[in-house]
Design a protein around this motif. Structure first.
Motif, short mmCIF file in Angstrom:
data_model
loop_
_atom_site.label_atom_id
_atom_site.label_comp_id
_atom_site.label_asym_id
_atom_site.label_seq_id
_atom_site.Cartn_x
_atom_site.Cartn_y
_atom_site.Cartn_z
N GLU A 93 50.53 41.83 22.28
CA GLU A 93 51.91 42.11 23.60
C GLU A 93 51.18 42.05 24.73
OE1 GLU A 93 53.75 45.38 21.60
OE2 GLU A 93 55.02 44.49 20.69
N ARG A 94 49.93 42.76 24.99
CA ARG A 94 49.42 43.04 25.83
C ARG A 94 48.11 42.40 26.41
NH1 ARG A 94 51.96 47.32 29.39
NH2 ARG A 94 54.19 47.84 28.04
N LEU A 95 47.95 42.14 26.95
CA LEU A 95 46.24 42.08 27.79
C LEU A 95 45.60 43.05 27.31
CD1 LEU A 95 44.13 39.38 28.91
CD2 LEU A 95 45.25 40.05 31.08
N GLN A 96 45.79 43.85 27.93
CA GLN A 96 45.28 45.62 27.61
C GLN A 96 44.75 45.35 26.46
OE1 GLN A 96 48.06 48.97 27.15
NE2 GLN A 96 46.56 49.70 29.22
N GLU A 97 45.12 45.08 25.37
CA GLU A 97 44.68 45.26 24.18
C GLU A 97 43.63 44.51 23.72
OE1 GLU A 97 47.69 44.44 20.78
OE2 GLU A 97 49.12 44.50 22.41
N ALA A 98 43.33 43.04 24.27
CA ALA A 98 42.28 41.65 24.45
C ALA A 98 41.24 43.07 24.88
CB ALA A 98 42.48 40.67 24.66
N TYR A 99 41.42 43.42 26.51
CA TYR A 99 40.32 44.37 27.39
C TYR A 99 40.07 45.40 26.22
CZ TYR A 99 40.96 42.43 31.44
OH TYR A 99 41.30 41.08 32.89
N PHE A 100 40.67 46.17 25.73
CA PHE A 100 40.89 47.46 25.26
C PHE A 100 39.81 47.30 23.21
CE2 PHE A 100 43.57 50.75 27.05
CZ PHE A 100 43.14 50.44 27.77
N ALA A 101 39.53 45.95 23.31
CA ALA A 101 38.96 46.08 22.11
C ALA A 101 37.73 45.38 22.07
CB ALA A 101 40.01 44.13 21.63
N ARG A 102 37.11 45.60 23.78
CA ARG A 102 36.11 44.85 23.62
C ARG A 102 35.08 46.72 24.34
NH1 ARG A 102 32.30 40.92 27.25
NH2 ARG A 102 31.01 41.63 27.20
N TYR A 103 36.02 47.03 25.54
CA TYR A 103 35.37 48.30 26.03
C TYR A 103 36.80 49.42 25.84
CZ TYR A 103 32.60 44.89 28.58
OH TYR A 103 32.01 43.96 28.85
N PRO A 104 36.86 49.78 25.03
CA PRO A 104 37.49 51.21 24.22
C PRO A 104 37.95 52.03 25.97
CG PRO A 104 36.14 50.74 22.60
CD PRO A 104 35.94 50.30 23.47
N ASP A 105 36.98 52.06 26.70
CA ASP A 105 37.32 53.41 27.58
C ASP A 105 37.69 52.34 28.86
OD1 ASP A 105 37.10 55.16 26.07
OD2 ASP A 105 34.77 55.15 26.32
N TYR A 106 37.75 50.98 28.51
CA TYR A 106 38.13 50.39 29.94
C TYR A 106 39.21 50.66 31.37
CZ TYR A 106 38.30 45.99 32.82
OH TYR A 106 38.27 45.39 33.91
N ASP A 107 38.28 51.29 32.38
CA ASP A 107 38.84 52.51 32.93
C ASP A 107 39.12 51.02 34.38
OD1 ASP A 107 36.31 51.91 34.25
OD2 ASP A 107 36.23 53.71 34.85
N LYS A 108 38.83 49.77 34.29
CA LYS A 108 39.13 49.18 36.05
C LYS A 108 40.59 48.17 35.33
CE LYS A 108 35.44 47.33 35.44
NZ LYS A 108 34.34 48.90 34.40
N GLY A 109 40.76 46.78 36.88
CA GLY A 109 41.86 46.47 36.74
C GLY A 109 42.04 45.21 35.34
#
Length: 351
Positions: A93-109
């Motif tokens: 649903e959110r692009l955020q999910e793909a970022y967190f799938a690789r970097y669970p603590d991703y803190d950038k844009g």
């Protein structure tokens, strides 16, 4: 991501994911048809670059594209244009999910464009400047017959030089003006922007394209800002010395590209306006989206062919966009009257 520093100047967070998808797979991600998905929003100028380059090079069949909606909250871009609000390939649903799938603590844009590895659902890269260069160089094996050279070896130094100037003063310059936190910071950004516009006008008065006599990566990067200028930046970002339509050389140059297959047919003016005027509540707290400007003038004669040059060099124009990737009715080129006749005329010039 970005923030305003203590002096009131807008600072863009440029900590992008540097992983690259390459022909030799040296970063662990080799170029493979069907493996990756390019995630974009038509509202975003940085993503629009990737949409244009992918189309000019004919990579649609090897690199699928997911399109996020024009608005987002502090968390992420969303796939609200798709049935059920989920990307049909990635299932998110959110692009955020793909970022967190690789970097669970991703803190950038959580930014677009982003390329996602479909098998793992993990983001590979969001380095927008490198993405388009790599589409030209690393994906060359899969380019369509007749694909133009957007980053030819003999012009790379010149392209890189003008890209640095255009990024600093124009692409990012409009944001530096729009998000400035003090009058002084705003006026500084405003002055830099229009000084660069004046220099670009001087350059383009005597040549059809920014570097050489064909379209290159440099033209793609400038075009996506120009396409949004009157619709968003002139009013919303207070870049109001002149409208694009009041800068004769840049206006003719922008119309020339807009009427070139692969450029104007990627532009969604409705999404562009909705993004800027709805998302930026700190600048436009009412969320009211302006009804204008009139778009029909994008189709007026530009006269740039008199300067010579060949849009695609020894190559050919791209075919029409695939049905699933045509800009929604009333949102894009047909809203400005981009007719089949205009496209045919450009194609004839390119032959």
């Amino acid at each position: 991501m970005a923030y305003v520093n203590p002096s009131g100047e807008y600072d863009r967070d440029q900590r992008y994911i540097p992983t690259r998808i390459t022909a030799d797979g040296r970063d662990g991600y080799p170029v493979e048809p069907g493996r990756y998905r390019l995630i974009v929003s038509r509202a975003c100028p940085w993503a629009n670059r990737a949409i244009i380059v992918r189309r000019l090079l004919g990579l649609e069949d090897v690199l699928s594209m997911g399109i996020a909606g024009p608005t987002h909250d502090e968390r992420s871009w969303t796939f609200d244009l798709d049935p059920g609000g989920r990307d049909p390939v990635l299932g998110i649903e959110r692009l955020q999910e793909a970022y967190f799938a690789r970097y669970p603590d991703y803190d950038k844009g959580i930014t677009v464009p982003a390329i996602v590895d479909v098998p793992t659902g993990q983001v590979v890269t969001n380095d927008f400047a490198q993405i388009t260069i790599d589409l030209s160089l690393e994906w060359a094996r899969y380019h369509r017959p007749g694909a133009p050279q957007l980053y030819p070896p003999e012009l790379r130094d010149a392209i890189d030089k003008i890209n640095r100037l255009v990024f600093a003063d124009v692409n990012n310059g409009v944001y530096r003006a729009g998000f400035a936190g003090t009058q002084e910071a705003y006026e500084k950004a405003y002055a830099r922007l229009f000084a660069r516009f004046d220099k670009l006008s001087d350059l383009l008065a005597g040549q059809r394209y920014l570097v050489g006599d064909t379209i290159t990566e440099a033209d793609v990067r400038l075009f996506t800002t120009l396409a949004r200028f009157d619709a968003a930046y002139h009013g919303h970002f207070k870049c109001n010395r002149s409208k694009l339509t009041e800068m004769p050389v840049l206006w003719a140059y922008a119309r020339d590209l807009f009427q070139t297959p692969g450029f104007g047919d990627t532009i969604d003016f409705v999404d562009i306006k909705k993004h800027y005027y709805v998302v930026h509540k700190d600048i436009n707290p009412t969320g009211i989206v302006p009804a204008g400007p009139d778009l029909s003038n994008w189709l007026t004669e530009h006269g740039r062919e008199k300067l010579g040059g060949r849009p695609f060099g020894d190559g050919t124009p791209p075919p029409p966009p695939k049905a699933a990737e045509v800009v929604r009715p009333g949102h894009g080129p047909e809203a400005a009257g981009l007719t089949a006749e205009a496209t045919a005329a450009v194609e004839a010039t390119a032959r």
